[in-house]
Design an enzyme around this catalytic site. Structure first.
Site, PDB file in Angstrom:
ATOM      1  N   TYR A  51       3.397  -9.451  -4.334  1.00  0.00           N
ATOM      2  CA  TYR A  51       4.398 -10.010  -5.249  1.00  0.00           C
ATOM      3  C   TYR A  51       4.063  -9.746  -6.713  1.00  0.00           C
ATOM      4  O   TYR A  51       4.915  -9.922  -7.588  1.00  0.00           O
ATOM      5  CB  TYR A  51       4.527 -11.525  -5.048  1.00  0.00           C
ATOM      6  CG  TYR A  51       5.006 -11.976  -3.708  1.00  0.00           C
ATOM      7  CD1 TYR A  51       5.486 -11.081  -2.749  1.00  0.00           C
ATOM      8  CD2 TYR A  51       4.975 -13.321  -3.360  1.00  0.00           C
ATOM      9  CE1 TYR A  51       5.921 -11.513  -1.509  1.00  0.00           C
ATOM     10  CE2 TYR A  51       5.417 -13.763  -2.130  1.00  0.00           C
ATOM     11  CZ  TYR A  51       5.876 -12.859  -1.206  1.00  0.00           C
ATOM     12  OH  TYR A  51       6.302 -13.302   0.018  1.00  0.00           O
ATOM     13  N   HIS A  54       0.116  -9.872   5.694  1.00  0.00           N
ATOM     14  CA  HIS A  54       1.515  -9.875   5.259  1.00  0.00           C
ATOM     15  C   HIS A  54       2.433  -9.143   6.246  1.00  0.00           C
ATOM     16  O   HIS A  54       3.519  -9.630   6.575  1.00  0.00           O
ATOM     17  CB  HIS A  54       1.603  -9.230   3.869  1.00  0.00           C
ATOM     18  CG  HIS A  54       2.800  -9.636   3.083  1.00  0.00           C
ATOM     19  ND1 HIS A  54       2.835  -9.612   1.707  1.00  0.00           N
ATOM     20  CD2 HIS A  54       4.018 -10.073   3.465  1.00  0.00           C
ATOM     21  CE1 HIS A  54       4.027 -10.027   1.280  1.00  0.00           C
ATOM     22  NE2 HIS A  54       4.758 -10.299   2.325  1.00  0.00           N
TER      23      HIS A  54
END
Length: 275
Positions: A48, A106
């Site tokens: 992110y 992830h």
């Protein structure tokens, strides 16, 4: 007060703040706003590119570290044991925290060394760098592989909302004490225009988005992490916690009956979801 999902493997607030695409000063301000409103669960990731902003917000909040449940993730190209440990340490440095409450893989990667990944995660836990570990975007087959290794992930994070079923994974996670965290819990805004959700919301004085979120929050073992940058949206999501208890069996049945095949997140590196 935000309730917890409490299992043999984890205790995690049922509502958290997703932070994808919330970067820089604006991202920091959004996290500070959520913490001031009462959020105590923040979800970020190395990918992110906002861990520094999240860390600055945590520091500015003045809250003791042990009052915040903090999750971050390692990207799929850094799953070799040494790379995973390096990614974790870099995340900790950016977040300015000595540990994570939850650290997730992830996305799975083709040909990944799953035993090596699990060993690296256990080593990080034993070193005190993480409290618990889990996975994101793993399909049923990969979850079975983890169990065959004797691994005990605390959490599985996947896309889940009123327009996408995750029944198979929920049925796997619940008896094992694995929390299921719903990302994109509002189907990237698609639920806002849904007639059935609008009708239910009208009866409760709530928006369709709140109804969709409440439907998730009332479910056993389910956590939701909607992204919300504006204070108004953050408060609306908080209000959905109370709405969850007010949905009637008829409301729930109507939402259960909606088509559940509208996946929003499908990158080219995604696994076979039915595998």
């Amino acid at each position: 007060m935000i309730p917890l999902v409490e299992t043999s493997r984890i205790a995690i607030p049922k509502l958290g703040l997703g932070t994808w695409r919330m970067t820089g000063a604006e991202g920091q301000a959004a996290v500070e706003s959520a913490l001031a409103l009462g959020y105590r669960h923040v979800d970020t990731a190395a990918r992110y590119e906002n861990e520094d902003a999240v860390g600055a917000a945590l520091a500015a909040s003045g809250l003791p570290r042990d009052q915040i449940f903090l999750t971050s993730k390692v990207w799929w190209d850094s799953l070799a044991p040494d790379a995973l440990r390096r990614s974790l340490e870099e995340s900790l440095a950016r977040l300015a925290t000595p540990y994570l409450d939850l650290f997730l893989v992830h996305w799975p990667a083709p040909g990944m060394d799953l035993p090596g990944i699990v060993a690296a995660l256990h080593a990080a836990r034993d070193a005190g760098l993480i409290r618990r570990w889990g996975v994101s975007n793993f399909n049923p087959g990969l979850m079975r592989q983890l169990e065959q290794l004797g691994a005990e992930p605390a959490c599985l994070q996947v896309e889940y909302h009123a327009l996408l079923s995750q029944r198979t994974l929920l049925d796997w996670c619940r008896p094992r004490g694995i929390a299921l965290t719903a990302y994109s819990p509002l189907a990237r805004g698609k639920v806002a225009e849904h007639a059935v959700l609008g009708e239910i919301g009208a009866r409760h004085g709530a928006a369709p988005l709140q109804v969709a979120l409440a439907w998730l929050l009332r479910q056993e073992g389910v956590v939701a992490i909607p992204k919300a940058a504006r204070r108004q949206s953050q408060q609306a999501n908080l209000d959905a916690v109370r709405l969850a208890a007010k949905l009637t069996p008829e409301d729930v049945a109507a939402i259960d009956g909606l088509p559940k095949d509208q996946r929003q997140v499908q990158p080219d590196f995604a696994p076979d979801w039915n595998g």
